[in-house]
Design a protein around this motif. Structure first.
Motif, mmCIF file in Angstrom:
data_model
loop_
_atom_site.group_PDB
_atom_site.id
_atom_site.type_symbol
_atom_site.label_atom_id
_atom_site.label_comp_id
_atom_site.label_asym_id
_atom_site.label_seq_id
_atom_site.Cartn_x
_atom_site.Cartn_y
_atom_site.Cartn_z
ATOM 1 N N UNK A 140 0.825 -1.191 0.000
ATOM 2 C CA UNK A 140 0.000 0.000 0.000
ATOM 3 C C UNK A 140 0.870 1.255 0.000
ATOM 4 N N UNK A 141 1.913 1.256 0.833
ATOM 5 C CA UNK A 141 2.805 2.421 0.900
ATOM 6 C C UNK A 141 3.525 2.624 -0.424
ATOM 7 N N UNK A 142 3.993 1.533 -1.032
ATOM 8 C CA UNK A 142 4.724 1.643 -2.289
ATOM 9 C C UNK A 142 3.833 2.187 -3.401
ATOM 10 N N UNK A 143 2.624 1.651 -3.497
ATOM 11 C CA UNK A 143 1.744 2.057 -4.588
ATOM 12 C C UNK A 143 1.197 3.460 -4.367
ATOM 13 N N UNK A 144 1.097 3.883 -3.121
ATOM 14 C CA UNK A 144 0.592 5.223 -2.826
ATOM 15 C C UNK A 144 1.469 6.280 -3.486
ATOM 16 N N UNK A 145 2.742 6.310 -3.097
ATOM 17 C CA UNK A 145 3.640 7.307 -3.673
ATOM 18 C C UNK A 145 3.916 6.986 -5.132
ATOM 19 N N UNK A 146 3.965 5.686 -5.457
ATOM 20 C CA UNK A 146 4.244 5.276 -6.830
ATOM 21 C C UNK A 146 3.211 5.788 -7.802
ATOM 22 N N UNK B 43 5.905 -6.821 19.478
ATOM 23 C CA UNK B 43 6.320 -5.667 20.277
ATOM 24 C C UNK B 43 7.775 -5.278 19.987
ATOM 25 N N UNK B 44 8.584 -6.221 19.471
ATOM 26 C CA UNK B 44 9.989 -5.917 19.174
ATOM 27 C C UNK B 44 10.143 -5.073 17.917
ATOM 28 N N UNK B 45 9.215 -5.199 17.021
ATOM 29 C CA UNK B 45 9.395 -4.481 15.746
ATOM 30 C C UNK B 45 8.178 -3.636 15.354
ATOM 31 N N UNK B 46 7.361 -3.259 16.320
ATOM 32 C CA UNK B 46 6.178 -2.461 15.961
ATOM 33 C C UNK B 46 6.546 -1.058 15.471
ATOM 34 N N UNK B 47 7.785 -0.581 15.778
ATOM 35 C CA UNK B 47 8.225 0.721 15.248
ATOM 36 C C UNK B 47 8.064 0.758 13.727
ATOM 37 N N UNK C 274 5.473 2.502 8.548
ATOM 38 C CA UNK C 274 4.671 2.219 7.345
ATOM 39 C C UNK C 274 3.325 2.930 7.390
ATOM 40 N N UNK C 275 2.674 2.837 8.552
ATOM 41 C CA UNK C 275 1.349 3.450 8.665
ATOM 42 C C UNK C 275 1.445 4.964 8.504
ATOM 43 N N UNK C 276 2.460 5.591 9.140
ATOM 44 C CA UNK C 276 2.540 7.051 9.018
ATOM 45 C C UNK C 276 2.890 7.450 7.583
ATOM 46 N N UNK C 277 3.705 6.648 6.913
ATOM 47 C CA UNK C 277 4.014 6.946 5.504
ATOM 48 C C UNK C 277 2.731 6.945 4.667
ATOM 49 N N UNK C 278 1.918 5.903 4.878
ATOM 50 C CA UNK C 278 0.672 5.795 4.107
ATOM 51 C C UNK C 278 -0.242 6.978 4.401
ATOM 52 N N UNK C 279 -0.339 7.346 5.685
ATOM 53 C CA UNK C 279 -1.224 8.453 6.051
ATOM 54 C C UNK C 279 -0.718 9.765 5.438
ATOM 55 N N UNK C 280 0.584 10.052 5.622
ATOM 56 C CA UNK C 280 1.135 11.329 5.144
ATOM 57 C C UNK C 280 0.994 11.451 3.622
ATOM 58 N N UNK C 281 1.472 10.420 2.904
ATOM 59 C CA UNK C 281 1.486 10.562 1.449
ATOM 60 C C UNK C 281 0.131 10.272 0.817
ATOM 61 N N UNK C 282 -0.713 9.532 1.535
ATOM 62 C CA UNK C 282 -2.083 9.378 1.060
ATOM 63 C C UNK C 282 -2.793 10.724 1.062
ATOM 64 N N UNK C 283 -2.652 11.466 2.157
ATOM 65 C CA UNK C 283 -3.296 12.777 2.258
ATOM 66 C C UNK C 283 -2.675 13.771 1.282
ATOM 67 N N UNK C 284 -1.316 13.804 1.229
ATOM 68 C CA UNK C 284 -0.645 14.728 0.308
ATOM 69 C C UNK C 284 -1.033 14.422 -1.134
ATOM 70 N N UNK C 285 -1.060 13.135 -1.467
ATOM 71 C CA UNK C 285 -1.411 12.736 -2.826
ATOM 72 C C UNK C 285 -2.823 13.164 -3.178
#
Lengths: 220, 205, 224
Positions: A138-144, A190-194, A199-210
């Protein structure tokens, strides 16, 4: 309206099957190439599996992105689309979602040769893995799909898109590879939720900007 | 009575003005023809009015609800058939797409034998006919038509003219570009011409 | 329109900036204390960090100019954006050159995937694409619009790029300027002075470049 637009994208793809065939065969070719370029001891591939998978996804997505705007420009269908009473942001969303559906479909098909040829075992908790793949795609295709729309009317747009897209996608690539790797080693979420948050913030930011900026890049 | 008002629209390409302060008005039920030499900015003006191209400055006030733009290019998806393209157009304009109506409209313009082929294999003339099918199917309030008579054979031209006559009779609002001033005289109620980036009204004699 | 430096005020600024930079150089060479174990190598940081600051400031200005251009549609903002992109990339390139020059004697390797340096590299690559996009566009008016959008997108990506490269290889040691607190006193003042000089220099360069771009536009319009 969004439903119609997504249906339109998928219908065009269904008629020609161009993206589907090229993307699917390209991903299989890449997997075989991976097997040739790296030593084929299965232990090695387990370590590199997440990186190889996302490399395959990234290069395959570029093929799909090129197709999705080339049929818009063939008979200048894009102008007709822009002049119709449709919100430009929705055109972007339709491109994004249809590209996402197509890429995800290809990846799950390519997963069979991927696991088979590179002798990779997936961990039992595969729901998390599917979640990561969906987020990464989803993140890749958003900006792509945004950038390909932007480059559509430039010369050399086929070359231009990956040159601009890949560095901009660097957070997505790192986050996807890291989270897939941790998941495959069986680490708890919990070790890798960062990485999931990245990913989620990327989708939100560039989804809105796009959504907001697509209008400006589609005007001739 | 509502009217499309264009005030002092400017647009330049490569920093050279193509449209240098264009102002005019199209009232409801006007059938306006737009003349001008090649490269004078007719297509640019139409594209600006339909929102495809951005203007550099100026004002456009468009109270017409549904605008249909038919450009110089076919404007359809090459991989889809005429009937699929028409159905898509209906969806975009928020109309229901009745299968019988689609087939009937395509028969009206002589495309009944080509309705299932991908548009890529159709000739320029057939694609031009398809535009007329679109124009008769979509319930537009204002039509912007770039070169409606291009690529048509004699048969197609008289078909196109009959479409224009029926639009005139039912009092539709439209703007089209045409090189043939005699035909424009026949089909348009007003004539505009672009010269040196500006717009002039031509008196109908 | 007269040449930029024919204007008396601009010429005064040029003299002032030159004097400041000369003073800055003297201060860096003679006035700053030697850092133990790093000796002369450390002095490059008085150039490296201010370059990075001006570079990022410049890319920030590209974003602001992009937003202004899209809302106002005024060519002026496109010139600001382009000038800032060009000069920003110049300073960012300087960062990428001075980084390895310092790293080689201190860390033993010319390139380290240090988060700040990596972010700078990625941003540099994005801006290579930015200039390609501009020159491959159909016509300048469209190039201006895509450039404005790309400038916004690029800067919006910076925090995410930084975060992800930082967590990507957490074992790599952080930038020495963070450790500056533990360094001998007397470093801070000359460092701030250098930062000040670079900023003043940057704004003079920016104004000069905008002026030149304006002349270019005027030439294109008149078809000379």
């Amino acid at each position: 309206m969004l439903g119609f637009l997504i249906k339109k994208e998928l219908l065009i793809e269904l008629r020609a099957k161009e993206s589907f065939i090229t993307m699917a065969s390209f991903s299989v070719v890449m997997i075989v190439t991976f097997a040739f370029t790296f030593t084929t001891t299965s232990g090695r591939f387990m370590e590199m599996a997440s990186g190889l998978f996302w490399m395959m996804a990234l290069f395959t997505s570029v093929l799909g992105l090129q197709r999705s705007y080339s049929y818009e420009s063939e008979f200048d269908a894009f102008s007709a689309l822009l002049s119709s009473p449709v919100d430009r942001g929705q055109i972007f969303l339709a491109k994004w979602f249809s590209g996402f559906i197509l890429l995800t479909l290809i990846e799950f098909i390519a997963l069979v040769p991927f696991l088979l040829f590179l002798r990779i075992q997936i961990p039992e908790n595969f729901i998390q893995g599917i979640g990561i793949i969906l987020l990464g795609n989803s993140a890749m295709m958003c900006l792509g799909s945004f950038l390909s729309g932007m480059a559509m009317r430039s010369r050399l747009s086929n070359v231009l898109v990956p040159i601009i897209l890949f560095p901009l996608l660097c957070p997505v690539i790192i986050a996807s590879v890291k989270s897939t790797g941790s998941w495959m080693r069986g680490f708890p979420l919990t070790d890798w939720d960062t990485w999931v948050y990245v990913l989620v913030s990327f989708i939100v930011i560039f989804g809105l900007l796009g959504y907001a900026l697509f209008e400006h890049i589609t005007e001739e | 009575m509502i009217s499309l008002e264009v005030t002092d629209v400017k647009k330049s390409f490569f920093r050279k003005p193509v449209l240098d302060g264009v102002s005019f008005e199209i009232k409801e039920r006007d059938a306006v023809s737009l003349a001008g030499a090649n490269g004078s900015g007719k297509t640019t003006l139409l594209k600006i009015l339909s929102g495809i191209t951005s203007k550099d400055s100026g004002e456009i006030h468009n109270p017409f609800q549904k605008l249909l733009y038919l450009g110089h290019a076919p404007g359809v998806y090459a991989g889809l058939s005429p009937i699929e393209n028409m159905r898509l157009k209906c969806n975009l304009y928020g109309q229901s797409s009745d299968e019988h109506l689609l087939v009937e409209t395509l028969s009206d313009v002589g495309l009944e034998n080509h309705k299932k082929k991908p548009c890529r294999v159709l000739s320029q003339g057939m694609l031009q006919r398809l535009k007329f099918a679109t124009a008769s199917l979509i319930r537009w309030d204002i039509l912007l038509f770039d070169e409606p008579f291009a690529a048509l054979d004699e048969d197609g031209k008289s078909l196109a003219e009959s479409f224009f006559r029926s639009w005139n009779e039912s009092g539709k609002t439209l703007l089209f570009t045409d090189h043939d001033s005699e035909r424009s005289l026949d089909l348009a109620s007003r004539q505009l011409a672009i010269e040196d980036g500006g717009l002039k009204e031509r008196e109908l004699s | 329109m007269q040449p930029f430096f024919s204007d008396r005020k601009n010429f005064a600024w040029l003299i002032a900036v030159m004097a400041l930079m000369a003073l800055n150089l003297v201060s860096i060479i003679y006035r700053t204390p030697m850092v133990p174990e790093q000796e002369w190598a450390q002095k490059i940081f008085y150039l490296h960090v201010p370059s990075a600051w001006t570079g990022f400031l410049s890319y920030f200005i590209v974003m602001v100019a992009g937003i202004m251009f899209l809302s106002k549609k005024d060519q002026k903002w496109d010139r600001v954006g382009l000038a800032a992109a060009e000069i920003g990339t110049l300073f960012i390139a300087l960062v990428l050159i001075t980084g390895p020059v310092w790293a080689k004697p201190i860390w033993g390797r010319a390139w380290i995937w240090e988060p700040r340096l990596t972010t700078t590299l990625v941003l540099f690559l994005i801006y290579i694409g930015y200039f390609m996009m501009r020159s491959f566009s159909e016509y300048p008016e469209r190039a201006a619009r895509t450039a404005a959008v790309l400038g916004i997108i690029a800067f919006a990506d910076v925090p995410l790029i930084f975060l992800s490269v930082k967590f990507w290889s957490p074992e790599i040691q952080s930038h020495p300027q963070v450790e500056m607190a533990s360094q001998p006193p007397g470093i801070l003042l000359p460092f701030l002075f250098s930062l000040f000089c670079f900023t003043i220099l940057y704004f003079l360069m920016l104004r000069y470049r905008i002026h030149v771009l304006k002349l270019h536009d005027r030439k294109d319009r008149n078809g000379i």
